[in-house]
Design an enzyme around this catalytic site. Structure first.
Site, mmCIF file in Angstrom:
data_model
loop_
_atom_site.group_PDB
_atom_site.id
_atom_site.type_symbol
_atom_site.label_atom_id
_atom_site.label_comp_id
_atom_site.label_asym_id
_atom_site.label_seq_id
_atom_site.Cartn_x
_atom_site.Cartn_y
_atom_site.Cartn_z
ATOM 1 N N GLY A 367 0.883 -1.133 -0.182
ATOM 2 C CA GLY A 367 0.062 -0.106 0.018
ATOM 3 C C GLY A 367 0.832 1.082 -0.008
ATOM 4 O O GLY A 367 1.914 1.332 -0.331
ATOM 5 N N SER A 368 0.462 2.329 0.463
ATOM 6 C CA SER A 368 0.783 3.657 0.501
ATOM 7 C C SER A 368 2.227 3.778 1.060
ATOM 8 O O SER A 368 2.858 4.777 0.918
ATOM 9 C CB SER A 368 -0.267 4.707 1.096
ATOM 10 O OG SER A 368 -1.336 4.537 0.131
ATOM 11 N N ALA A 369 2.671 2.986 1.918
ATOM 12 C CA ALA A 369 3.716 3.093 2.695
ATOM 13 C C ALA A 369 4.990 3.110 1.501
ATOM 14 O O ALA A 369 6.166 3.877 1.886
ATOM 15 C CB ALA A 369 4.325 1.895 3.503
#
Length: 652
Positions: A367-369
């Site tokens: 994800g956005s990490a």
């Protein structure tokens, strides 16, 4: 007259010399005769004696310590039954008879017995039936080895099943006796007191059998880090030749996984050596035993109290959040690569069990990490510059579902995109890298180049490539290949390729370390063995920080993303601000949520967090991965991160 006297004197001297020569030859002949006739047999026997060396036994392996000197793995003495074929001429029947005698004394596990072992045993005990499987023509035409192989092929399952149950222990013992003819073979480790007593009473009738003091690993803190240590066992069959070429005996105990295998050369020690003289009759004399040396001690980078607290926090958070069933966390020093703590927990049959290896073997959509890598790729490829803006509103592309952020953010720049975790900003970066004109809905003519470019820069941070951790193996995640533009956009927000928690840690550590990617490692030092209780010995080797690469980007770009990460945990609209509010250690990082199929038409969520602190001079980095959570509003990833960072800075 004078001449005659001179001749007489010469003759006299020659006569004396001749007599001396005769005497010397006589003495020599007598001496040779004595050696040949009187002492010939004695010297013949001496000439037929040979000196033989057997590397007979392993010494204790080195201990394993944490960075503070706490003993994590040590050795416990046990008694082991061994067999050594000292004369190398024991027949298979002799060994079988000895195995039968031992089967009447010890209880032997049959777990290791293979089908091939059963076939060999059947042939040995059923010779007449075995050779009846060959025709007369085959026996004339084939050599011994070819005959044996053909018999093996023709043995039926029914014939193997006919081996009596009470003979299976004999078979298992015989199997271990045959492992290596040049060393002491372990028949059974962990003998009972009764077995030791009976064997010692009957040693004279058990040629080649001994009871030796052996050792086995003792894990001082139970399951804590147990999977990381790995196992010690007999040499795997498929690696036998490799080990033999390095001087191992096939019966030796070696590290077979993880740290025990990685640092085998350090931990193994020098073997006890047995030397003896054997004459032509096989009689043995002049036995000499040379003591070995214990293995070197391995000091890890792990901090035991931090490790124990991390495991406790993960368990508490998983119990509290009913929608989460597993979590993986890795902590390190981002500038040196030292792993300070590593843990994994997974729910199995309503019980939490350790799955530490998941931190470097399991891979997930993060994800956005990973958006920090996306923004940096945008800078370096020139598709964006620091400060560039895009309108965060839904994007529509033919053949692809509508792509949007969790909320429409309006016009935002790169820092806000990181702080608030905009998907749309990352989508625009991906479209530009793919040469796609969103306004005209044209382009993306070279997908291969676009995917290659994205992965090239992600790899500089350790995403999609090996971290080079000091273990025998690690996973590198799933590479989704080259697909549609929509998939490239998913790639930019961490929902296409997959990565391991360890890769995620190396990625954030590289950002924290100003673009310098270092090798993560568990080994801190190698020390000499020490007989003093609680002491780990003198340092003989230290792990030096190993720089794998420096990200090929302008330093101002790295600093820009560092600023965005700081806003994530400290900005007015940061996705982790509420969790890290009041943290005195000034953290920076990035949260992530990846939507994944639950296998039944619905969705679960991978919740992630990467971070480091303090912002100005990072001394610890963290990666938290909580996969397949039922509720995307769960804050378990952020809660784990906050609690363990609090503990670190309160107790460092």
């Amino acid at each position: 007259m004078i001449e005659k006297k001179g001749n007489k004197l010469l003759y006299s001297r020659l006569r004396i010399l001749f007599i001396i020569v005769i005497l010397l030859f006589s003495i020599l002949i007598i001496r040779l005769g004595k050696i040949q006739i009187v002492q010939g047999e004695e010297f013949r026997e001496e000439s037929q004696k040979t000196t033989k060396t057997v590397y007979s036994w392993n010494t204790p392996r080195g201990k394993i310590y944490d960075r503070n000197g706490n003993v994590l793995v040590e050795n416990e003495p046990i008694y082991t039954l061994t067999y050594t074929n000292l004369s190398n001429d024991d027949s298979q029947q002799d060994k079988l008879d000895l195995a039968k005698a031992l089967a009447g004394i010890i209880t032997m596990s049959t777990e290791k017995v293979t089908e091939r072992d059963k076939k060999d045993y059947w042939i040995l005990t059923k010779k007449q039936e075995a050779f009846a499987k060959l025709t007369n023509e085959e026996q004339k035409k084939l050599d011994d080895n070819e005959e044996y192989q053909l018999i093996l092929e023709r043995i039926t399952e029914q014939e193997l099943a006919s081996i009596p149950t009470d003979e299976m222990e004999v078979l298992a013992i015989k199997r271990e006796m045959d492992v290596d003819s040049s060393s002491a073979n372990r028949i059974k480790s962990g003998l009972t007191v009764e077995e030791i007593a009976i064997v010692n009473e009957r040693l004279e009738e058990l040629p080649g059998v001994e009871v030796k003091i052996d050792s086995e690993r003792n894990y001082v803190y139970g399951d804590t880090l147990r999977q990381l240590f790995g196992n010690v066992g007999q040499i795997p069959e498929e690696e036998a030749e490799s080990y033999k070429s390095e001087g191992y005996a096939l019966s030796d105990m070696v590290g077979t996984s993880f740290l025990e295998q990685q640092y085998e050369e350090v931990l193994r020690g020098t073997k006890e050596k047995q030397t003896y003289v054997e004459d032509i009759t096989g009689a043995i004399s002049d036995v000499k035993l040379t003591s070995g040396e214990p293995g070197k001690n391995l000091m890890l980078t792990i901090d035991l109290p931090l490790q124990q607290e991390l495991e406790k926090i993960i368990e508490e958070e998983l119990i509290k959040d009913e929608g989460a069933t597993s979590a993986y966390v890795v902590m390190s020093n981002p500038t040196t690569g030292e792993i300070l703590a590593i843990a994994g927990k997974k729910e199995v049959d309503n019980q939490l069990s350790n799955e530490l290896y998941g931190a470097f073997y399991n891979s997930y959509a993060m994800g956005s990490a990973v958006k920090g890598a996306t923004v940096l790729t945008g800078y370096e490829t020139g598709v964006i510059s620091p400060g560039d803006t895009f309108v965060d509103s839904p994007i529509k592309i033919n053949g692809t579902p509508v792509k949007k952020s969790y909320v429409n953010m309006g016009t935002i720049n790169d820092l806000t995109a990181l702080e608030r975790s905009s998907n749309v900003y990352m989508f625009h970066i991906a479209m530009k890298i793919g040469d796609y004109d969103y306004a005209r809905k044209l382009g993306f003519k070279n997908p291969e180049k676009a995917y290659e470019m994205m992965r090239k820069y992600f790899a500089q941070f350790g995403l999609g490539v090996k971290t080079e951790i000091d273990l025998p193996d690690e996973a590198t995640g799933y590479n989704g290949g080259v697909q549609k533009l929509g998939n490239l956009m998913d790639f930019s927000i961490g929902q296409f390729d997959t990565y391991t928690p360890l890769q995620l840690l190396q990625y954030v550590s590289t950002i924290a370390n100003d673009g310098v990617r270092v090798q993560p490692h568990f080994m801190k030092e190698v020390r000499e063995s020490s007989n003093e209780n609680g002491k780990s010995g003198e340092v003989i080797e230290e792990f030096q920080t190993n720089v794998l690469n420096t990200v090929d980007m302008d330093q101002s770009y790295i600093e820009r993303v560092q600023n965005g990460f700081h806003l994530v945990m400290n900005g007015n609209q940061g996705t982790a601000t509420s969790t890290f509010k009041g943290a005195t250690y000034d953290p920076a990082g990035k949260t992530g949520t990846a939507q994944v199929s639950d296998g039944s038409g619905g969705y679960n969520y991978n919740l992630t967090l990467v971070g480091y602190a303090p912002y100005e001079n990072p001394e610890v980095a963290i990666s938290v991965v909580v996969p397949n959570v039922e509720n995307d509003s769960s804050g378990i990833n952020k809660s784990i991160g906050r609690k363990i960072l609090d503990y670190y800075f309160q107790n460092k």
